[in-house]
Design an enzyme around this catalytic site. Structure first.
Site, PDB file in Angstrom:
ATOM      1  N   ASP A   1       0.719  -1.543   0.174  1.00 19.30           N
ATOM      2  CA  ASP A   1      -0.399  -0.273   0.079  1.00 19.30           C
ATOM      3  C   ASP A   1       0.975   1.069   0.126  1.00 19.30           C
ATOM      4  O   ASP A   1       0.130   2.814   0.101  1.00 19.30           O
ATOM      5  CB  ASP A   1      -1.398  -0.147   1.292  1.00 19.30           C
ATOM      6  CG  ASP A   1      -2.288  -1.619   0.641  1.00 19.30           C
ATOM      7  OD1 ASP A   1      -2.241  -0.823  -0.342  1.00 19.30           O
ATOM      8  OD2 ASP A   1      -2.496  -1.767   1.850  1.00 19.30           O
TER       9      ASP A   1
ATOM     10  N   ASP B   1      -6.489  -4.794  -4.596  1.00 22.82           N
ATOM     11  CA  ASP B   1      -6.781  -3.654  -4.089  1.00 22.82           C
ATOM     12  C   ASP B   1      -5.399  -2.984  -4.552  1.00 22.82           C
ATOM     13  O   ASP B   1      -5.270  -1.769  -4.784  1.00 22.82           O
ATOM     14  CB  ASP B   1      -6.754  -3.700  -2.670  1.00 22.82           C
ATOM     15  CG  ASP B   1      -7.490  -4.744  -1.462  1.00 22.82           C
ATOM     16  OD1 ASP B   1      -7.877  -5.551  -2.109  1.00 22.82           O
ATOM     17  OD2 ASP B   1      -7.963  -3.813  -1.098  1.00 22.82           O
TER      18      ASP B   1
HETATM   19  N1  GLY Z   1      -7.109  -1.950   0.733  1.00 18.46           N
HETATM   20  C1  GLY Z   1      -8.183  -2.331   1.613  1.00 18.46           C
HETATM   21  C2  GLY Z   1      -9.396  -2.259   1.490  1.00 18.46           C
HETATM   22  O1  GLY Z   1      -9.611  -1.494   0.783  1.00 18.46           O
HETATM   23  O2  GLY Z   1      -9.931  -2.180   2.741  1.00 18.46           O
END
Ligand code: GLY
Length: 377
Positions: free
Chosen positions: A100, A157
């Protein structure tokens, strides 16, 4: 027939934009360089103190840079710069970083550099891109998602993190970053998107051989279900991949997921369920999925021909209007705009609450409609 060219939509978006400006100015003066996540009793706590590596820690910066770009108000730039410096604590602590890095530094340092040309910000962005690139697994051709002894996990994600690598290739003229991004996106296309346009959240690959191991359940209801925010990440993420590479298979994947998403969202008047394949009761919603999907649809509409646009543009407007009509808090004395966001199906404490990324994507969507957004991704 409903269509996006109707002047009433533009007038509505202009009014919402004015309210966003008023609320974000008040909130910026109150929150300053604290890093918001989920408010309690109308006030954000500071995630910078609770977990500096938390994946949502960039979205406040994203809001601030979007507002600076839209309004030119120095308040937003100065506050965003303060947050950017705080995030150095995370960047300097490698073992806390995960995939992330894209969500965090695209919204912070890279946004700063894109808007102001600041060289320190560029260095931070490149450092974050290096950390993300270091997660590439050549056997399985994917970016490893998390730490904690999960070297075979990749998740949908992460498509939203890959623009950091495309940006780094553009800045350095070194193709390695973009090549890793493309390989990861191809692997996501192979193992995460299903033929009907729905998606898995997670795929586990053998980190030594790259062979498929499993598609376990993730933040949705169960294995094989259809977590709506995951579908929204796929819709927007594949579209961004198409924009960076020009590869039509990514645009096709984005369309497939978009059609599936819109068909499901229409069943609940455009406030999406938390999971499109969960039991009919209890009913849980996730407005963040609607806001993310709306941004992806608006981006998708820009890439198709005249007679195809209406489906995506009007779909996006319906999603944003549903949020605004049913789930917005315009009390300027309270933090957060969009209510009814859900982080995860099986955790009551952060189900149907305001979450910072719901606000970010709602604001990006409205700014797109009033033609004041800039591309953070
Ligand atoms: N990237 C984690 C979520 O969307 O909760």
């Amino acid at each position: 027939m409903e269509n996006y060219k109707d002047e009433k939509h533009r007038q509505w978006a202009d009014k919402v934009y004015q309210k966003i400006c008023q609320k974000m100015e008040a909130q910026t003066r109150r929150v300053g360089t604290d890093i918001p996540y989920i408010p309690e009793n109308g006030r954000y706590r500071d995630m910078g103190k609770e977990g500096i590596h938390w994946w949502t820690n960039g979205f406040w910066s994203g809001i601030l840079w979007q507002m600076f770009h839209a309004t030119g108000e120095e308040l937003y730039k100065d506050t965003a710069r303060g947050v950017e410096k705080r995030l150095d604590q995370a960047l300097d602590h490698y073992s806390g970083l995960d995939h992330d890095a894209g969500f965090i530094w695209l919204h912070a340092a890279v946004a700063d550099y894109r808007l102001t040309g600041d060289e320190e910000a560029k260095e931070r962005g490149l450092k974050a891109a290096g950390a993300l690139a270091s997660r590439f697994n050549p056997a399985g051709q994917y970016l490893c998602a998390w730490n904690g002894n999960r070297p075979g996990h990749m998740i949908i994600d992460c498509l939203m993190n890959t623009p950091l690598l495309f940006w780094a290739t553009r800045e350095t003229k070194d193709p390695r970053f973009a090549l890793m991004a493309e390989r990861h996106i191809d692997t996501a296309l192979k193992y995460i998107v299903r033929e009907d346009g729905s998606c898995n959240h997670i795929v586990v690959l053998d980190p030594l051989t790259g062979e498929f191991v499993d598609n376990p359940g993730g933040q949705g209801y169960e294995q094989g279900s259809s977590w709506s925010r995951g579908q929204a990440w796929a819709l927007y993420g594949f579209l961004l991949a198409f924009q960076y590479t020009g590869k039509k298979q990514y645009q096709d994947a984005s369309k497939r997921v978009a059609h599936y998403f819109l068909a499901n969202a229409a069943l609940t008047d455009y406030v999406p369920l938390l999971d499109f394949r969960a039991p009919l009761e209890p009913v849980y919603y996730d407005t963040t999925a609607g806001a993310i999907a709306a941004c992806g649809l608006l981006a998708l509409a820009e890439t198709v021909g005249e007679y195809e646009k209406n489906l995506y543009q009007t779909g996006a407007i319906k999603l944003l209007r549903a949020i605004e009509e049913r789930h917005c808090n315009w009390n300027f004395d309270e933090d957060a705009i969009v209510d009814f966001g859900s982080a995860k199906y099986h955790r009551e404490s952060d189900r149907e609450v305001p979450i910072i990324y719901g606000d970010y994507f709602f604001i990006e969507g409205i700014l797109r409609l009033v033609e004041k957004s800039f591309l953070i991704w």
